[in-house]
Design a protein around this motif. Structure first.
Motif: not given
Ligand code: ADP
Ligand code: MG
Length: 327
Positions: A15, A30, A32, A51-58, A283
């Motif tokens: 990102f 970032v 992600a 852990e939270s923020g490691c990129g799972k949802s992305t 990240p």
């Molecule tokens: N749309 C976005 N724009 C910018 N940064 C993003 C966006 N979505 C997620 N991030 C960043 O990407 C990283 C991974 O996020 P995310 O996939 O939500 O992690 P998780 O699901 O493991 O908690 C985080 O640092 C988050 O802030």
């Protein structure tokens, strides 16, 4: 072995980070998701933990093309999703669904249960009239909800029941693949096991394939056939469930596992917690060399040097990225 249902090759989602109120200047990226490779077999559950923020949802969103990857390829059977757009992509997407953590946010409060569950049937023009109503009743029964809930609204239900409505809705278009993004994290502990059991029963009955995202290893232990451990946008270890829980090789996996209580009281008394020091690095500025070296209890000089450890198989089905294991 049959061909995989999902194949992810060198998947990256970066990102842009912008600064400034008027002229937004790009100041960095970032990373992600930063180069993932894995497959999911038909009927399998792959757990994705970190852990939270490691990129799972992305990662989940990038597989479904809800977030277009920066680089890499995603295949669904033989179809490259990353090359599709418009109608062909929409048709493939019908076969994949995502269930989110928060059942309160995922349901439109102004729609009845019947219209929520039936909406995908209307969107994909799969059924109408009596056929559609019958299918909705069938879906409610499949997730253990009473038929008389058809005309009620989401706010009348508990968290667990709402997640059942979400699941019924996800099943409406008859998908093959479901991503659960921490689907039980927001539920009461007493309800969590019920929803896990429901997902497992549905998997067996409908032959579903799952990517199950969780932030700790205790949840996926009961549901995953294989587990991938993620740290700062990378998979650091991937193994079948037994190997991962009995013989974790990456220090990060070991620390996550040391936080999981053991049901056997003698073993539990001996459990040593590995407490990691420091925070997860940003990240935007991941550490050079091994991304885990700033927090690793076993860090060596080689770990700080580029290139980082290669993610490779140490035994069939067990891969890890760590210099300790290479020696
Ligand atoms: N749309 C976005 N724009 C910018 N940064 C993003 C966006 N979505 C997620 N991030 C960043 O990407 C990283 C991974 O996020 P995310 O996939 O939500 O992690 P998780 O699901 O493991 O908690 C985080 O640092 C988050 O802030
Ligand atoms: Mg997430």
């Amino acid at each position: 072995m049959s061909p995989p249902l999902i194949r992810v090759e060198n998947l990256k989602v970066h990102f842009p980070v912008k600064q400034g109120l008027i002229w937004q200047r790009q100041v960095g990226w970032v990373k992600a998701v930063d180069g993932l490779n894995f497959t999911i077999q038909p009927g399998e559950t792959l757990g994705l933990v970190g852990e939270s923020g490691c990129g799972k949802s992305t990662t989940g969103r990038a597989i479904l093309q809800m977030q277009r990857p920066t680089a890499g390829k995603v295949y669904f059977e033989d179809t490259e999703l990353t090359a599709l757009q418009g109608e062909p992509l929409r048709q493939q997407r019908q076969r994949m669904q995502m269930i989110f953590q928060d059942p309160y946010a995922s349901l439109n409060p102004r729609m009845t249960v019947g219209s929520l569950v039936g909406e995908p049937l209307a969107v994909h023009q799969l059924a109408q009239g009596k056929e559609k109503r019958d299918r909705i009743y069938q879906l409610l029964a499949m997730v253990g909800l009473q038929p008389q809930y058809y005309h009620r609204y989401p706010h009348e239900f508990s968290g667990g029941q709402r997640q059942r409505i979400v699941i019924a809705r996800a099943l409406a278009a008859n998908p093959d693949f479901i991503i659960g993004d921490e689907p039980i994290a927001a539920l009461d502990v007493s309800i969590q096991a019920q929803v896990i059991n429901l997902l497992q029963t549905l998997q067996t009955e409908l032959g579903l394939t799952y990517l199950f995202i969780a932030h700790d290893l205790s949840v996926v232990r009961h549901i995953a056939d294989r587990v991938a451990v993620m740290y700062l946008g990378k998979i650091v270890e991937l193994a079948d469930r037994v190997s991962l829980y009995e013989n974790p090789l990456h220090p990060y996996t070991q620390s996550l596992l040391s936080a999981v209580p053991i049901p056997d009281p003698t073993l539990e008394a001996k459990r040593q917690r590995i407490i990691l020091t420091g925070d997860v690095p940003s990240p935007m500025h991941p550490p050079k060399g091994c991304c885990f070296h700033t927090r690793c209890p076993f860090v060596m000089p080689a770990c700080r040097q580029e290139p980082g450890p290669v993610f490779k198989a140490v035994s069939p089905g067990h891969s890890v990225a760590c210099h300790l294991v290479e020696q």
